[in-house]
Write an enzyme that holds these catalytic residues in place. Structure first.
Site, short mmCIF file in Angstrom:
data_model
loop_
_atom_site.label_atom_id
_atom_site.label_comp_id
_atom_site.label_asym_id
_atom_site.label_seq_id
_atom_site.Cartn_x
_atom_site.Cartn_y
_atom_site.Cartn_z
N LYS A 73 -9.60 48.98 -17.10
CA LYS A 73 -10.54 48.93 -18.40
C LYS A 73 -9.88 48.62 -19.57
O LYS A 73 -10.11 49.27 -20.53
CB LYS A 73 -11.33 49.93 -18.19
CG LYS A 73 -12.70 49.98 -17.47
CD LYS A 73 -13.50 49.03 -17.71
CE LYS A 73 -14.36 49.26 -18.97
NZ LYS A 73 -15.50 48.24 -19.12
N TYR A 81 -7.36 62.44 -13.87
CA TYR A 81 -7.33 63.45 -12.82
C TYR A 81 -5.94 64.26 -12.99
O TYR A 81 -5.82 65.16 -12.22
CB TYR A 81 -7.08 62.53 -11.45
CG TYR A 81 -8.42 62.24 -10.95
CD1 TYR A 81 -8.85 62.42 -9.53
CD2 TYR A 81 -9.01 61.05 -11.62
CE1 TYR A 81 -9.91 61.86 -9.03
CE2 TYR A 81 -10.31 60.46 -11.06
CZ TYR A 81 -10.64 61.12 -9.69
OH TYR A 81 -11.85 60.42 -9.39
N ASP A 100 -15.37 46.88 -14.24
CA ASP A 100 -16.72 46.67 -14.01
C ASP A 100 -16.84 45.17 -13.08
O ASP A 100 -17.90 44.95 -12.31
CB ASP A 100 -17.77 47.02 -15.19
CG ASP A 100 -17.07 46.39 -16.39
OD1 ASP A 100 -15.96 46.25 -16.54
OD2 ASP A 100 -17.96 45.72 -17.29
#
Length: 384
Positions: free
Chosen positions: A202, A135, A251
């Site tokens: 992650k 971002y 996830d």
């Protein structure tokens, strides 16, 4: 009388409607709770479509100057073109004013039908890092001279395997940025007597960015809050401290949020992961229409409706002002005006319990009566 100045931006699309319905609810709650001894003083700032119409700019300098010295601000949704046009005003504001922590409490209101069996088990507060990650907006379009230069450097000097026509985006993450976000989350958990902070990342794939977030989070918790925190491994060995520091791969966390949400209390995560998980959790408890949020620096708290501009229903009196109103309740809590905040929460709960709600919520509540945005605000005022 105690007066607190709140700068506000109406926002685009349904923004003016949710403000017209929501602001009177907040004022009425404060008036009822404190009998005129406390008051919110609203000062409008321009941004987005209204600013463009009136000043020719999407984000006028006068707005930026006012926010530089502000402590409290609120805004409705601001539109952002997809794939073209000006950069996101939301992201611009977050970066210009270093609003590094996006905080979103997510809890179920009884009466709303949810896509999951046990939405009442969801009671989490998400702390999303707001200024780094993808971002940051450092990217170049495929095939441009700039992108080709970056590709050539990465391929020829760094040994990366890249196509000449790849679009390129940079994912910067710093120790300072990660630690201050995790610090805020851990301090919140300690202060609010929450049982755990889970670092969501992650790091199994992006070892030096997302993995860095995980490592720096653990390091900060141990060095700065060691008397209050312990890891899951330490807890398994019999340690007893108020807050457990966990980590989960992003996830896997989505699965955990669905099947074991009661195991998680405070979530600290990176920018992109936080965008995903906060919206997904909101869906579990009824959707973005009732999801409040705040973006905070060390000096400015900028509360906002977390939904979009919804242009297809703008001007049709169909919008749900709940997100803005509950963000206002967060503002009241931030001020320590807990009595007024409780009145707002009670009014929303009563409207849902009576099954008299806006159209988006009525579609999730069997036998509900759908009312317009304006009327829903009036119902909440009456429920105070």
């Amino acid at each position: 009388m105690v007066e607190k100045v709140v700068y506000f931006i109406e926002g685009d699309g349904i923004g003016p409607e949710v403000w017209a319905a929501g602001r009177p609810v907040l004022d009425a709650a404060v008036a009822k709770a404190y009998g005129g001894e406390k008051k919110l003083v609203w000062k409008e700032l321009l941004a987005g479509e209204k600013a463009l119409r009136e000043t020719g700019e999407n984000l006028p300098q006068a707005t930026l100057d006012a926010l530089k010295g502000a402590e409290l601000a609120m805004k409705g949704p601001l539109g952002t073109p997809v794939g073209k046009g000006f950069r996101s005003l939301n992201v611009t504001l977050r970066q210009m004013f270093d609003l590094y922590a996006c905080i979103r409490p997510i809890k179920y209101f009884p009466g709303i039908e949810s896509p999951v069996k046990h939405p009442e088990r969801v009671d989490m507060v998400v702390f999303r890092e707001n200024t780094e990650d993808v971002y940051a907006g450092i990217e170049w379009a495929a095939g441009t001279p700039e992108a080709r230069r970056i590709v050539a450097f990465l391929r020829d000097e760094m040994g990366a395997k890249l196509d000449d026509l790849a679009a390129i985006g940079i994912k910067p993450m710093t120790e300072k940025g990660c630690k201050r976000l995790a610090r805020r989350a851990v301090k919140f958990a300690i202060d609010q007597k929450r049982t755990s902070v889970t670092l969501v990342h992650k790091g199994n794939i992006m070892k030096y960015t997302e993995g860095g977030f995980r490592a720096w989070g653990y390091e900060m918790a141990a060095s700065e809050f060691g008397q209050f925190t312990m890891t899951e491994a330490e807890a398994a060995e019999g340690a007893t401290k108020p807050v457990v520091i966990k980590d989960r791969i992003a996830d896997a966390m989505f699965q955990e949020a669905l099947i074991r949400p009661e195991k998680y209390s405070v979530i600290a995560t990176t920018n992109l992961n936080g965008d995903y998980i906060s919206d997904a959790l909101a869906a579990q408890v009824g959707g973005l229409g009732l999801a409040p949020g705040v973006n905070m620096s060390d000096t400015l708290a900028f509360f906002e409706a977390t939904h979009g501009t919804a242009p297809t229903i703008a001007g049709k009196d169909m919008a749900n002002p709940g997100s803005l109103i509950l963000s206002g309740a967060m503002l009241l809590e931030h001020l320590g005006w807990f009595e007024a905040a409780q009145l707002v929460h009670g009014a929303v709960a009563a409207a849902i319990g009576a099954r008299t709600v806006t159209v988006d919520l009525a579609s999730q509540i069997e036998g509900a009566k759908a009312v317009g945005c304006k009327q829903f605000g009036e119902i909440l005022q009456a429920n105070l």
